[in-house]
Design a protein around this motif. Structure first.
Motif, mmCIF file in Angstrom:
data_model
loop_
_atom_site.group_PDB
_atom_site.id
_atom_site.type_symbol
_atom_site.label_atom_id
_atom_site.label_comp_id
_atom_site.label_asym_id
_atom_site.label_seq_id
_atom_site.Cartn_x
_atom_site.Cartn_y
_atom_site.Cartn_z
ATOM 1 N N ASN A 1 0.836 -1.201 0.000
ATOM 2 C CA ASN A 1 0.000 0.000 0.000
ATOM 3 C C ASN A 1 0.871 1.250 0.000
ATOM 4 N N LYS A 2 0.483 2.225 -0.822
ATOM 5 C CA LYS A 2 1.174 3.511 -0.873
ATOM 6 C C LYS A 2 0.619 4.398 0.237
ATOM 7 N N ILE A 3 1.512 5.054 0.965
ATOM 8 C CA ILE A 3 1.124 5.970 2.041
ATOM 9 C C ILE A 3 1.726 7.323 1.728
ATOM 10 N N ASN A 4 0.859 8.329 1.656
ATOM 11 C CA ASN A 4 1.302 9.702 1.428
ATOM 12 C C ASN A 4 0.840 10.527 2.622
ATOM 13 N N LEU A 5 1.770 10.974 3.433
ATOM 14 C CA LEU A 5 1.421 11.726 4.640
ATOM 15 C C LEU A 5 0.636 12.992 4.322
ATOM 16 N N GLU A 6 0.840 13.550 3.139
ATOM 17 C CA GLU A 6 0.147 14.784 2.757
ATOM 18 C C GLU A 6 -1.336 14.568 2.488
ATOM 19 N N GLU A 7 -1.758 13.317 2.365
ATOM 20 C CA GLU A 7 -3.166 13.017 2.117
ATOM 21 C C GLU A 7 -3.979 12.884 3.394
ATOM 22 N N SER A 8 -3.328 12.928 4.540
ATOM 23 C CA SER A 8 -4.032 12.788 5.810
ATOM 24 C C SER A 8 -3.950 14.095 6.593
ATOM 25 N N GLY A 9 -5.071 14.489 7.154
ATOM 26 C CA GLY A 9 -5.117 15.668 8.008
ATOM 27 C C GLY A 9 -4.925 15.340 9.476
ATOM 28 N N ASN A 10 -4.533 14.097 9.768
ATOM 29 C CA ASN A 10 -4.319 13.663 11.149
ATOM 30 C C ASN A 10 -2.919 14.024 11.635
ATOM 31 N N ALA A 11 -2.773 14.006 12.945
ATOM 32 C CA ALA A 11 -1.429 14.000 13.531
ATOM 33 C C ALA A 11 -0.826 12.645 13.184
ATOM 34 N N LYS A 12 0.508 12.588 13.146
ATOM 35 C CA LYS A 12 1.168 11.327 12.814
ATOM 36 C C LYS A 12 2.239 11.007 13.844
ATOM 37 N N LEU A 13 2.431 9.721 14.042
ATOM 38 C CA LEU A 13 3.507 9.223 14.890
ATOM 39 C C LEU A 13 4.331 8.268 14.039
ATOM 40 N N LEU A 14 5.555 8.679 13.717
ATOM 41 C CA LEU A 14 6.474 7.810 13.013
ATOM 42 C C LEU A 14 7.326 7.101 14.054
ATOM 43 N N VAL A 15 7.425 5.793 13.944
ATOM 44 C CA VAL A 15 8.218 4.990 14.875
ATOM 45 C C VAL A 15 9.362 4.379 14.079
ATOM 46 N N LEU A 16 10.586 4.773 14.398
ATOM 47 C CA LEU A 16 11.774 4.199 13.771
ATOM 48 C C LEU A 16 12.280 3.125 14.724
ATOM 49 N N PHE A 17 12.319 1.875 14.273
ATOM 50 C CA PHE A 17 12.586 0.769 15.194
ATOM 51 C C PHE A 17 13.325 -0.359 14.485
ATOM 52 N N ALA A 18 13.696 -1.374 15.257
ATOM 53 C CA ALA A 18 14.248 -2.622 14.714
ATOM 54 C C ALA A 18 13.645 -3.783 15.491
ATOM 55 N N THR A 19 13.330 -4.854 14.800
ATOM 56 C CA THR A 19 12.644 -5.993 15.422
ATOM 57 C C THR A 19 13.479 -6.657 16.507
ATOM 58 N N TRP A 20 14.798 -6.622 16.405
ATOM 59 C CA TRP A 20 15.694 -7.306 17.342
ATOM 60 C C TRP A 20 15.972 -6.503 18.610
ATOM 61 N N CYS A 21 15.607 -5.239 18.637
ATOM 62 C CA CYS A 21 15.953 -4.331 19.730
ATOM 63 C C CYS A 21 14.938 -4.428 20.876
ATOM 64 N N PRO A 22 15.374 -4.747 22.100
ATOM 65 C CA PRO A 22 14.456 -4.851 23.239
ATOM 66 C C PRO A 22 13.680 -3.547 23.505
ATOM 67 N N ASP A 23 14.326 -2.399 23.332
ATOM 68 C CA ASP A 23 13.614 -1.127 23.524
ATOM 69 C C ASP A 23 12.529 -0.948 22.466
ATOM 70 N N SER A 24 12.820 -1.329 21.234
ATOM 71 C CA SER A 24 11.819 -1.257 20.170
ATOM 72 C C SER A 24 10.664 -2.203 20.450
ATOM 73 N N GLN A 25 10.974 -3.408 20.904
ATOM 74 C CA GLN A 25 9.923 -4.369 21.229
ATOM 75 C C GLN A 25 9.019 -3.828 22.332
ATOM 76 N N ARG A 26 9.606 -3.232 23.368
ATOM 77 C CA ARG A 26 8.836 -2.652 24.470
ATOM 78 C C ARG A 26 7.955 -1.503 23.956
ATOM 79 N N THR A 27 8.506 -0.684 23.084
ATOM 80 C CA THR A 27 7.745 0.442 22.528
ATOM 81 C C THR A 27 6.566 -0.050 21.700
ATOM 82 N N MET A 28 6.786 -1.064 20.886
ATOM 83 C CA MET A 28 5.697 -1.584 20.057
ATOM 84 C C MET A 28 4.602 -2.219 20.909
ATOM 85 N N LYS A 29 4.990 -2.925 21.947
ATOM 86 C CA LYS A 29 3.985 -3.484 22.872
ATOM 87 C C LYS A 29 3.194 -2.361 23.537
ATOM 88 N N ALA A 30 3.894 -1.321 23.956
ATOM 89 C CA ALA A 30 3.223 -0.180 24.602
ATOM 90 C C ALA A 30 2.269 0.507 23.632
#
Length: 165
Positions: A51-80
């Motif tokens: 799916n194509k995502i264009n941030l300019e097409e949404s009038g919502n606030a956005k939360l971009l999450v930069l993460f890695a699957t192997w990282c314990p902090d990333s895993q905790r953030t995704m669970k949260a």
């Protein structure tokens, strides 16, 4: 027993390093290349489903999450995130960008963590490199106009504590 000790030491090293990756033993300085008030440097993505995502097409606030699957902090953030009200807020778009991750790894992660927001494979760090040099997870809060409101390195026990627009 040696393997258990080695695995424990590796886990501790990853936890202490904030999931930064380096090629040597020196501590890396986290640099953030974007700041509040700037427009987000990337507005178009393709998720793991094609799916194509264009941030300019949404009038919502956005939360971009930069993460890695192997990282314990990333895993905790995704669970949260999955357990939070943000995940259910119709006025917030959440998009997670897997640094140096491929589609197969992200799909497996999405299944295991029951992720229901788009995941983007950033196999070569091209997207991540526009935001920072190291350190994950990173949360980038955008307003409805795609202006950066705040950047957060979410390494603590309560990774969403600073998420406020």
């Amino acid at each position: 027993m040696k393997q258990l000790i080695s695995a424990s030491l590796l886990s501790l090293a990853l936890l202490v390093s904030g999931c930064a990756t380096t090629t040597d033993n020196e501590q890396i300085e986290y640099l953030t290349y974007v700041k509040a008030g700037q427009l987000v440097p990337v507005t178009q993505f393709t998720d793991t489903q094609g799916n194509k995502i264009n941030l300019e097409e949404s009038g919502n606030a956005k939360l971009l999450v930069l993460f890695a699957t192997w990282c314990p902090d990333s895993q905790r953030t995704m669970k949260a995130l999955e357990a939070s009200d943000l995940n259910l807020d119709p006025n917030v778009d959440i998009i997670a960008i897997g640094r140096e991750e491929n589609i197969a790894a992200l799909e497996k992660f999405a299944s295991e963590y029951e992720i229901n927001f788009p995941l983007i494979a950033d196999t070569d760090r091209a997207i991540y490199a526009k935001f920072a040099n190291a350190g994950i997870p990173r949360l980038i809060l955008l307003d409805a106009n795609n202006t950066i409101v705040k950047t957060i390195i979410a390494e603590g026990e309560n990774p969403l504590a600073e998420v406020q627009w």
